[in-house]
Each structure stands twice: as C-alpha cells, then as structure tokens.
Design a protein around this motif. Structure first.
Motif, PDB file in Angstrom:
ATOM      1  N   SER A  62      -7.402   0.012 -12.585  1.00 47.41           N
ATOM      2  CA  SER A  62      -6.794  -1.297 -12.334  1.00 47.41           C
ATOM      3  C   SER A  62      -5.808  -1.607 -13.456  1.00 47.41           C
ATOM      4  O   SER A  62      -6.161  -1.570 -14.632  1.00 47.41           O
ATOM      5  CB  SER A  62      -7.867  -2.391 -12.253  1.00 47.41           C
TER       6      SER A  62
ATOM      7  N   GLU B  13       0.844  -1.182   0.000  1.00 45.73           N
ATOM      8  CA  GLU B  13       0.000   0.000   0.000  1.00 45.73           C
ATOM      9  C   GLU B  13       0.886   1.241   0.000  1.00 45.73           C
ATOM     10  O   GLU B  13       1.766   1.377   0.850  1.00 45.73           O
ATOM     11  CB  GLU B  13      -0.911  -0.007   1.225  1.00 45.73           C
TER      12      GLU B  13
ATOM     13  N   GLN C 144      -3.948  -1.586  -8.182  1.00 44.11           N
ATOM     14  CA  GLN C 144      -5.183  -0.814  -8.178  1.00 44.11           C
ATOM     15  C   GLN C 144      -4.877   0.571  -7.634  1.00 44.11           C
ATOM     16  O   GLN C 144      -4.234   0.703  -6.588  1.00 44.11           O
ATOM     17  CB  GLN C 144      -6.256  -1.493  -7.330  1.00 44.11           C
TER      18      GLN C 144
ATOM     19  N   THR D 163     -11.374   4.668  -9.783  1.00 43.89           N
ATOM     20  CA  THR D 163     -10.407   3.592  -9.557  1.00 43.89           C
ATOM     21  C   THR D 163      -9.876   3.099 -10.894  1.00 43.89           C
ATOM     22  O   THR D 163     -10.637   2.892 -11.836  1.00 43.89           O
ATOM     23  CB  THR D 163     -11.053   2.414  -8.798  1.00 43.89           C
TER      24      THR D 163
ATOM     25  N   SER E 110      -1.595  -3.350  -4.206  1.00 47.39           N
ATOM     26  CA  SER E 110      -1.379  -4.529  -5.051  1.00 47.39           C
ATOM     27  C   SER E 110      -2.607  -5.424  -5.014  1.00 47.39           C
ATOM     28  O   SER E 110      -3.148  -5.717  -3.950  1.00 47.39           O
ATOM     29  CB  SER E 110      -0.148  -5.309  -4.576  1.00 47.39           C
ATOM     30  N   SER E 111      -3.055  -5.860  -6.186  1.00 47.55           N
ATOM     31  CA  SER E 111      -4.213  -6.739  -6.274  1.00 47.55           C
ATOM     32  C   SER E 111      -3.787  -8.186  -6.077  1.00 47.55           C
ATOM     33  O   SER E 111      -2.597  -8.508  -6.010  1.00 47.55           O
ATOM     34  CB  SER E 111      -4.895  -6.568  -7.635  1.00 47.55           C
ATOM     35  N   ALA E 112      -4.770  -9.074  -5.987  1.00 51.30           N
ATOM     36  CA  ALA E 112      -4.485 -10.482  -5.712  1.00 51.30           C
ATOM     37  C   ALA E 112      -3.666 -11.131  -6.823  1.00 51.30           C
ATOM     38  O   ALA E 112      -2.876 -12.036  -6.574  1.00 51.30           O
ATOM     39  CB  ALA E 112      -5.798 -11.245  -5.504  1.00 51.30           C
ATOM     40  N   ASN E 113      -3.840 -10.668  -8.060  1.00 54.02           N
ATOM     41  CA  ASN E 113      -3.116 -11.262  -9.191  1.00 54.02           C
ATOM     42  C   ASN E 113      -1.770 -10.590  -9.450  1.00 54.02           C
ATOM     43  O   ASN E 113      -1.124 -10.844 -10.469  1.00 54.02           O
ATOM     44  CB  ASN E 113      -3.971 -11.210 -10.456  1.00 54.02           C
TER      45      ASN E 113
END
Length: 336
Positions: free
Chosen positions: A186, A90, A116, A184, A109-112
């Motif tokens: 991504s 973050e 974001q 937002t 950081s996104s899960a993949n």
C-alpha cells in the motif's frame, strides 16, 4: 530556484530554452514547452472527458491550438479524476521471469487516493513449502532507477532490509484457492508518482529470479506506461472542475530517441517574473525515470502522468543518458 521536498533538481536554464524535434546526439533536452490555459478552449465543466483532449505544441502554435480527439490511454488516476476503461482505477501488469514464473501486479486506487498493489506469483518451479516461502525483493524509485527507497508507510509487516543490496525482502504468503504466492503493498497518495521495482528471491538457495527482459520488474504507480503516439505532450483526459487551473489533467509524454540508454521526464512548475519579457522562474520540479521495458516501444519513450493541475504554468524537458564519446557520435549528457 526553489525545489519542493522529494523532487529532484533540474537546471533553471532549461526553462527558457525551447527546442523542437527528437532526442538527438546533440543534447539531452528535446523540448521545453510552456503549456497554456488556452489549450482548453471553450472550457465547460460538463464537457465529456474524451472531448476535452488537446495536444501541447510549441510556443508559436499553442495560441491557435484546436481540440483534437485522442483515445484515452490507461492511467492510474488521482482523486476525483476520470474513469478509464470498464473498471475504475485498476491496472494489471504481468511479467515472466527467467525461471518461467508468472508475476502479476494489479494496481488499484485506494479510497484516500493512494495505490494498492496486489502481487501474485505462479510457477511450477516455485517451492510449495510454506515454511520457507519465496520473497519479494523490492524497492521504490522516482528519479534514479538504481536508488531504491522503502517508505515506512508502504513496508508490509515481516519485511527485512537486505543491507548488501538495499532491497526490502517481503515473504510471500501461500494462497491455496489460486495456487499462488501473494502479498500486498500500500502506497500513500503523498508519495505518488513513483515506480515499484521488484524481483523474486529464494532464501533457501540465496538466489534471485529476474524478469526475462530488464534487470527488474517495474510497476508504475500514480502514472502509467503511456503510449508512443503522438510525440510530444498530449492531454489525454481532464476532470470536471470550475476552471482550467483547478482541473486534474492526465498528460501523455512521448519522445523519439534511438541511441539513449536511459531517459527521464522533467516537469517544471514555473511562475512569471515581474517583467513580462523576463524568463520564467522555476518553483518546483518533478523528475520521473522511465523504464526501458515498460516505458519504451521501439525507439519511442513514453509515460502517462495523472493528477497534473494548472498545466498552464508548467514546462517539461527530457534528460537523456547514453554514449558520450565523440568518436562514435555520442552527445548525450544527463548533467546538462
């Protein structure tokens, strides 16, 4: 020399050159060094990250390199890398515009493994009418700051491309709870690292609101602003892995240049030739244009790049641009 898709071209002659010092008038390349697996002495996968730090040095010194403790710098992480600070993955960025609005960009950081970006805008001079919201005028770049791109996977619904400026315009949504305009973005992992460039645009008056410093607000994604010290390339953090080649490294790059108008970091992945005494051969290039506001402290330019693997087969160099007139002593030439 073969160059991977999405990377910028970098002269192969730089691979065999090694220079010391700073970005001076005499040229745009400050240092092209070969990293080595020896920079991770006594490798143990369980060693804490902050104790695995080393400093990249010249080819005559890295053989005897010793570990030095470095304070971990904040950086956006690639998948399965280390945690920085108290919150994982973050990073917050805040800008003040010329009209006094506050623009906040939170990168998570996104899960993949992608990024974001949560953007919020507050200001007394912003319109409150949701029928004509302000727009985020934005683009993304990596090697050339003036060439904005808009990856299809990153464009929010309802956005339109302005053909005159080649900027994407995304209407902001009003959020009553925070009394701010928000949106937002991504970005998939495959596009990182890159920078998000943005300004505010008001459709009703056809005007822009730029930041107080710089031509646009720059948010690094898949990397971070870095730190001005120490100079050169420094390994900030290393992920747990079965071998040094598999470890994901976070490396801070810094260089001194008082007169350069712009600087780009060029990282070259190399492979040895058939003859051990022959020059290294380049197999891929990553070029990152530094922002003069985000990536500069005094006369030091800096950036922190994450997710670098097998750094023992990497070289790096600097591409500087500035005054090229001999009358004033200028020697910068980005094409060299």
């Amino acid at each position: 020399m073969q160059v991977h898709a999405g990377f910028s071209r970098f002269q192969t002659s730089l691979i065999s050159r090694e220079t010391r010092g700073c970005a001076q008038h005499s040229g745009n390349v400050t240092r092209v060094l070969r990293a080595s697996g020896a920079l991770l002495p006594k490798w143990t996968p369980t060693t804490p990250a902050h104790q695995q730090c080393s400093v990249l040095s010249s080819s005559t010194a890295w053989r005897n390199a010793k570990r030095s403790r470095l304070a971990p710098a904040a950086a956006v992480q690639a998948p399965s890398t280390l945690e920085f600070g108290t919150k994982k993955d973050e990073h917050a960025h805040r800008f003040i515009t010329k009209q006094g609005s506050t623009v906040s960009a939170m990168v998570v950081s996104s899960a993949n493994g992608g990024a974001q970006v949560f953007i919020s805008v507050q200001g007394s001079k912003l319109p409150q009418d949701t029928a004509s919201p302000p727009n985020l005028h934005w683009g993304m770049y990596r090697a050339v700051r003036s060439q904005w791109h808009h990856p299809k996977d990153a464009v929010p619904p309802g956005s339109t491309l302005d053909q005159a400026t080649k900027g994407m315009r995304t209407p902001l949504a009003w959020q009553p709870t925070s009394q701010s305009w928000v949106t937002t973005l991504s970005v998939p992992f495959k596009l990182l690292p890159l920078s998000l460039a943005m300004v505010l645009y008001f459709p009703d008056t056809d005007t822009y609101d730029n930041p107080r410093h710089g031509s646009f607000m720059a948010v690094p994604l898949g990397m971070d602003a870095g730190t001005p010290s120490p100079a050169g390339a420094s390994i900030v953090a290393v992920s747990n892995a079965s071998s040094p080649q598999q470890a994901s490294c976070t490396v801070n790059f810094a260089v001194f240049s008082r007169h350069a108008a712009s600087i780009s970091l060029c990282i070259v992945r190399v492979k040895p030739g058939e003859d051990p005494n022959s020059a290294l051969q380049g197999s891929g290039v990553l070029e990152i244009a530094l922002d003069p506001v985000t990536n500069k402290t005094g006369d030091m330019w800096h950036v922190c790049v994450t997710g670098l693997r097998d750094i023992g087969m990497m070289c790096y160099g600097w591409r500087a641009d500035g005054d090229t007139t001999w009358e004033t002593g200028g020697r910068d030439h980005p094409g060299l």
